[in-house]
Design a protein around this motif. Structure first.
Motif, mmCIF file in Angstrom:
data_model
loop_
_atom_site.group_PDB
_atom_site.id
_atom_site.type_symbol
_atom_site.label_atom_id
_atom_site.label_comp_id
_atom_site.label_asym_id
_atom_site.label_seq_id
_atom_site.Cartn_x
_atom_site.Cartn_y
_atom_site.Cartn_z
ATOM 1 N N ALA A 257 10.656 -1.536 14.320
ATOM 2 C CA ALA A 257 11.267 -2.021 13.077
ATOM 3 C C ALA A 257 10.286 -1.840 11.941
ATOM 4 O O ALA A 257 9.069 -1.816 12.158
ATOM 5 C CB ALA A 257 11.680 -3.487 13.199
ATOM 6 N N GLU A 258 10.819 -1.708 10.729
ATOM 7 C CA GLU A 258 9.993 -1.601 9.535
ATOM 8 C C GLU A 258 10.072 -2.871 8.693
ATOM 9 O O GLU A 258 9.770 -2.860 7.507
ATOM 10 C CB GLU A 258 10.421 -0.376 8.721
ATOM 11 C CG GLU A 258 10.245 0.938 9.477
ATOM 12 C CD GLU A 258 10.766 2.142 8.713
ATOM 13 O OE1 GLU A 258 10.956 2.030 7.484
ATOM 14 O OE2 GLU A 258 10.999 3.193 9.340
ATOM 15 N N VAL A 259 10.490 -3.956 9.332
ATOM 16 C CA VAL A 259 10.637 -5.251 8.653
ATOM 17 C C VAL A 259 10.043 -6.326 9.561
ATOM 18 O O VAL A 259 9.784 -6.077 10.740
ATOM 19 C CB VAL A 259 12.134 -5.556 8.379
ATOM 20 C CG1 VAL A 259 12.700 -4.598 7.356
ATOM 21 C CG2 VAL A 259 12.937 -5.499 9.678
ATOM 22 N N PRO A 260 9.804 -7.542 9.050
ATOM 23 C CA PRO A 260 9.246 -8.611 9.896
ATOM 24 C C PRO A 260 10.100 -8.890 11.133
ATOM 25 O O PRO A 260 11.323 -8.956 11.058
ATOM 26 C CB PRO A 260 9.225 -9.820 8.952
ATOM 27 C CG PRO A 260 9.124 -9.227 7.591
ATOM 28 C CD PRO A 260 9.923 -7.960 7.635
ATOM 29 N N LEU A 261 9.422 -9.066 12.265
ATOM 30 C CA LEU A 261 10.088 -9.191 13.563
ATOM 31 C C LEU A 261 9.531 -10.388 14.315
ATOM 32 O O LEU A 261 8.347 -10.710 14.212
ATOM 33 C CB LEU A 261 9.895 -7.899 14.360
ATOM 34 C CG LEU A 261 10.449 -7.804 15.776
ATOM 35 C CD1 LEU A 261 11.006 -6.401 16.025
ATOM 36 C CD2 LEU A 261 9.371 -8.112 16.818
ATOM 37 N N GLY A 262 10.402 -11.065 15.085
ATOM 38 C CA GLY A 262 9.960 -12.206 15.879
ATOM 39 C C GLY A 262 10.875 -12.418 17.071
ATOM 40 O O GLY A 262 11.523 -11.492 17.544
ATOM 41 N N ALA A 263 10.924 -13.665 17.545
ATOM 42 C CA ALA A 263 11.734 -13.970 18.728
ATOM 43 C C ALA A 263 12.206 -15.410 18.677
ATOM 44 O O ALA A 263 11.532 -16.287 18.131
ATOM 45 C CB ALA A 263 10.923 -13.745 20.005
ATOM 46 N N PHE A 264 13.379 -15.640 19.264
ATOM 47 C CA PHE A 264 13.815 -17.005 19.540
ATOM 48 C C PHE A 264 13.041 -17.500 20.756
ATOM 49 O O PHE A 264 12.867 -16.767 21.727
ATOM 50 C CB PHE A 264 15.310 -17.049 19.863
ATOM 51 C CG PHE A 264 16.209 -16.610 18.739
ATOM 52 C CD1 PHE A 264 15.895 -16.869 17.422
ATOM 53 C CD2 PHE A 264 17.397 -15.944 19.007
ATOM 54 C CE1 PHE A 264 16.719 -16.474 16.388
ATOM 55 C CE2 PHE A 264 18.242 -15.543 17.993
ATOM 56 C CZ PHE A 264 17.909 -15.806 16.673
ATOM 57 N N LEU A 265 12.625 -18.757 20.720
ATOM 58 C CA LEU A 265 11.902 -19.326 21.855
ATOM 59 C C LEU A 265 12.440 -20.727 22.124
ATOM 60 O O LEU A 265 12.120 -21.681 21.421
ATOM 61 C CB LEU A 265 10.404 -19.381 21.551
ATOM 62 C CG LEU A 265 9.510 -19.967 22.655
ATOM 63 C CD1 LEU A 265 9.676 -19.205 23.963
ATOM 64 C CD2 LEU A 265 8.043 -19.947 22.213
ATOM 65 N N SER A 266 13.279 -20.832 23.152
ATOM 66 C CA SER A 266 13.875 -22.128 23.477
ATOM 67 C C SER A 266 13.018 -22.928 24.444
ATOM 68 O O SER A 266 13.180 -24.146 24.560
ATOM 69 C CB SER A 266 15.255 -21.914 24.105
ATOM 70 O OG SER A 266 15.133 -21.317 25.387
ATOM 71 N N GLY A 267 12.120 -22.252 25.170
ATOM 72 C CA GLY A 267 11.373 -22.908 26.229
ATOM 73 C C GLY A 267 12.000 -22.701 27.592
ATOM 74 O O GLY A 267 11.475 -23.167 28.601
ATOM 75 N N GLY A 268 13.130 -21.971 27.641
ATOM 76 C CA GLY A 268 13.735 -21.593 28.905
ATOM 77 C C GLY A 268 13.074 -20.355 29.478
ATOM 78 O O GLY A 268 12.227 -19.719 28.831
ATOM 79 N N VAL A 269 13.486 -19.978 30.676
ATOM 80 C CA VAL A 269 12.851 -18.853 31.365
ATOM 81 C C VAL A 269 13.062 -17.544 30.605
ATOM 82 O O VAL A 269 12.118 -16.760 30.422
ATOM 83 C CB VAL A 269 13.403 -18.720 32.803
ATOM 84 C CG1 VAL A 269 12.823 -17.482 33.484
ATOM 85 C CG2 VAL A 269 13.087 -19.963 33.606
ATOM 86 N N ASP A 270 14.283 -17.283 30.152
ATOM 87 C CA ASP A 270 14.604 -15.986 29.572
ATOM 88 C C ASP A 270 13.858 -15.721 28.267
ATOM 89 O O ASP A 270 13.202 -14.682 28.115
ATOM 90 C CB ASP A 270 16.120 -15.878 29.347
ATOM 91 C CG ASP A 270 16.914 -16.043 30.622
ATOM 92 O OD1 ASP A 270 16.411 -15.641 31.685
ATOM 93 O OD2 ASP A 270 18.037 -16.585 30.573
#
Length: 644
Positions: A257-270
């Motif tokens: 990507a050429e834009v800011p990138l991150g992730a959802f983090l629920s605390g579950g395994v996936d």
């Protein structure tokens, strides 16, 4: 990530009204706030709203081939586009951009409708080839990206990323399909390929539609399916190593990507597994986003923080009040058709949070279906053992009687809630699984619907959705069968729909590494014993992640992304539920049994029964009637987060 829409004259070259196309395009402005584009020629109108992710400078759409004879509008990402460019250049194609969109037009020229088989990614696109007089619609294998279409009485074909763009045309009839209503009250969503409107359809997962102007419109064609062969004899240690490599590759592809990138983090395994892989690849700290709830029974934020601390992520957390129920009308407008997954509320909020910090977020969606994580899978396998030990002729009358006589003990400890189990044991495998996932099961829908509505159904039961897919599953393995059913129904109709609308309401692109089709295909070759062992779901994923994640993350009980509906409906939403369920809008349809509606409301209100899920389903149906059926031309949903 974008929004696409358009009009195609299947009969000839009639002029397309620019103002109508513009209205359709603007109805999806939230999907692409950066810029909009349109192309019109006789009989063809294509619209596009852009959220720039790759090739920010030259990736505008609609996009053409070298001589302008092929044009495409595209929503999604082709993750292997960089591999396809040199192959297409070797065939003589000239590229003028660095975008994955341009790969589509040249792949069409090179391989025709089979081009979709070469794409690895999430996509929905519409393509017009003037030389071949051919219009082409396509949707990705697991239907991460949406595609709606409708053939009007005058031969005009409408399409769009959201149903609201078709409604914005003005020519779509808003006649509700009773069969879709039956599916909604059974499943909580309208299953592909149906929509709530008779005249509109969804393009099914892994399907294309090829239309030659002036010819009869054919049925969509399927170009891919997952086959659960379960014949891979790999050992556990080797399988863990290969899974880790496959996960890493899938995550790496989705970090382009050429834009800011991150992730959802629920605390579950996936989601934790996705963040762990991102941390191995990224040269800097990963951006992670979590929602915390002020009700401890629904709060997983401490587990998310454990993973964030381990990998030193830039972690963003926002507290959501447990009485966050002011989104009901927003969600009804957002989804365009009835949608009853209450986790759409926290999903909307986490997307809202993420968009303040990133433009692209990776999620852990698809992990339960791919790796065997749902608790209902383990319960189904237990029931299957009991079903296989007793002939149907004996089992059916015995457990049907027990199911009818046993009380619905919502208040009792889980081990004493046997009514659903008895009812399931009286059915075959597919019927039992449908029964277990239904919001309002057959006996409840029988009481819910009026005699008039049952006449309109003409005997149709939403069970037929599962029967259709089960007939194509090509497996007798109990776990593989229900995984296949979920990949065709729940994942598509519920999970992907929920995440797409919630994320695009905030102009956020969400990518799902655990839904990579090559990963899904490989997992389908593994025996079911590597997915569920005893009472442990996601066995292989957890074993593979043991070096990367703490034991408490991997082996704690699954919590889920839920909200306290039962408490809401006996507290702050008590009167709203009563007004909606017993009010004029449901009554005016003539489809519901008033006495049963009163029973649902009164029994839940008194605490005698927990009817929170059926009441939420009715509440969202009433909100749909109010916000969509009685609305004028749909407008784009508001962006509540400031763009990055």
């Amino acid at each position: 990530m974008c929004g696409i829409t358009g009009i195609f004259d299947t009969r000839g070259g009639r002029d397309i009204d620019r103002a109508v196309l513009h209205r359709m395009n603007e109805s999806q402005r939230h999907r692409g706030p950066v810029e909009g584009g349109m192309h019109l020629e006789p009989g063809v109108g294509l619209g596009h709203r852009r959220l720039s992710i790759i090739d920010l400078a030259t990736g505008q759409q609609p996009l053409f081939n070298e001589d302008g004879s092929v044009v495409v509008v595209f929503n999604g990402e082709i993750y292997n586009y960089q591999e396809l460019i040199p192959e297409l250049q070797a065939l003589g194609h000239v590229f003028h951009t660095r975008s994955d969109t341009e790969v589509i037009v040249h792949a069409w020229e090179a391989w025709g409708k089979d081009c979709v088989k070469r794409f690895r990614g999430m996509f929905a696109f519409a393509l017009w080839d003037r030389n071949l007089d051919t219009f082409f619609l396509a949707r990705d294998r697991l239907a991460v990206k949406p595609m709606y279409y409708a053939l009007l009485d005058d031969g005009m074909l409408l399409f769009g990323s959201e149903l609201k763009s078709l409604m914005a045309h003005g020519g779509l009839k808003r006649d509700m399909d009773p069969l879709a209503v039956e599916e909604y009250f059974a499943l909580g969503y309208v299953a592909e390929p149906r929509t709530i409107f008779r005249q509109a359809k969804k393009l099914s997962p892994a399907h294309t539609l090829t239309i030659r102007r002036g010819h009869a419109i054919p049925e969509p064609e399927q170009y891919w399916d997952v086959r659960f062969s379960l014949d891979n004899q790999i050992g556990v240690e080797e399988a863990c190593a290969e899974l880790d490599e496959r996960l890493k590759e899938s995550v790496r592809l989705r970090m382009i990507a050429e834009v800011p990138l991150g992730a959802f983090l629920s605390g579950g395994v996936d989601s934790s597994a996705v963040v762990a892989e991102m941390a191995q690849i990224s040269t800097g700290p990963v951006n992670t986003c979590s929602i915390a709830f002020d009700d401890p029974a629904f709060n997983e934020s401490e587990f998310a923080e454990t993973v964030a601390d381990r990998y030193h992520t830039n972690h963003h957390v926002e507290m959501v009040k447990s009485d966050d129920f002011d989104l009901i009308d927003t969600l009804a407008s957002l989804y365009d058709e009835p949608f009853a997954d209450s986790s759409a509320i926290p999903t909307y909020r986490v997307c809202q949070l993420a968009r303040k910090h990133v433009t692209v977020a990776l999620s852990g969606d698809g992990g339960d279906e791919t790796f065997g994580g749902y608790r209902r899978y383990r319960l189904h396998l237990m029931e299957e053992k009991m079903r296989s030990s007793m002939p149907l002729a004996l089992r059916q009358p015995l457990f049907k009687t027990l199911g009818r006589m046993y009380p619905k003990a919502d208040w009792a400890p889980r081990m004493f809630r046997a009514k659903t189990t008895f009812e399931g044991l009286s059915r075959n495998s597919v019927e039992a699984y449908f029964h277990s996932v239904s919001i309002l099961r057959d006996p409840m829908r029988e009481q819910l619907f009026s005699g008039r509505f049952k006449t309109e159904l003409a005997g149709y039961n939403a069970q037929e959705v599962f029967n259709y897919h089960a007939g194509r599953a090509n497996t007798d393995d109990p776990l593989a069968l229900i995984q296949y059913l979920d990949l065709k129904t729940y994942l598509v109709g519920d999970i992907n729909t929920k995440v797409d609308r919630a994320s695009m309401a905030h102009s956020l692109e969400v990518r799902e590494p655990l839904m990579d089709h090559e990963l899904v295909e490989w997992m389908a070759t593994l025996p079911s014993s590597l997915k569920i062992q005893g009472q442990e779901g996601k066995y292989l994923l957890k074993k593979a992640m043991e070096p990367r994640l703490p034991h408490d993350i991997l082996y704690r009980p699954k919590m889920g992304f839920s909200v306290p509906l039962a408490r809401w409906f006996r507290g702050p939403l008590r009167q709203r539920v009563r007004d909606a369920v017993l009010g004029p809008r449901l009554a005016e349809t003539g489809w519901f049994n008033r006495k049963y509606l009163e029973h649902l409301v009164d029994s839940h209100d008194s605490g005698a029964r927990d009817y929170s899920a059926p009441l939420w389903t009715l509440l969202m149906f009433e909100a749909f009637l109010r916000n969509v059926m009685q609305s004028d031309v749909p407008v784009s949903a508001p962006m509540e987060a400031a763009p990055v």
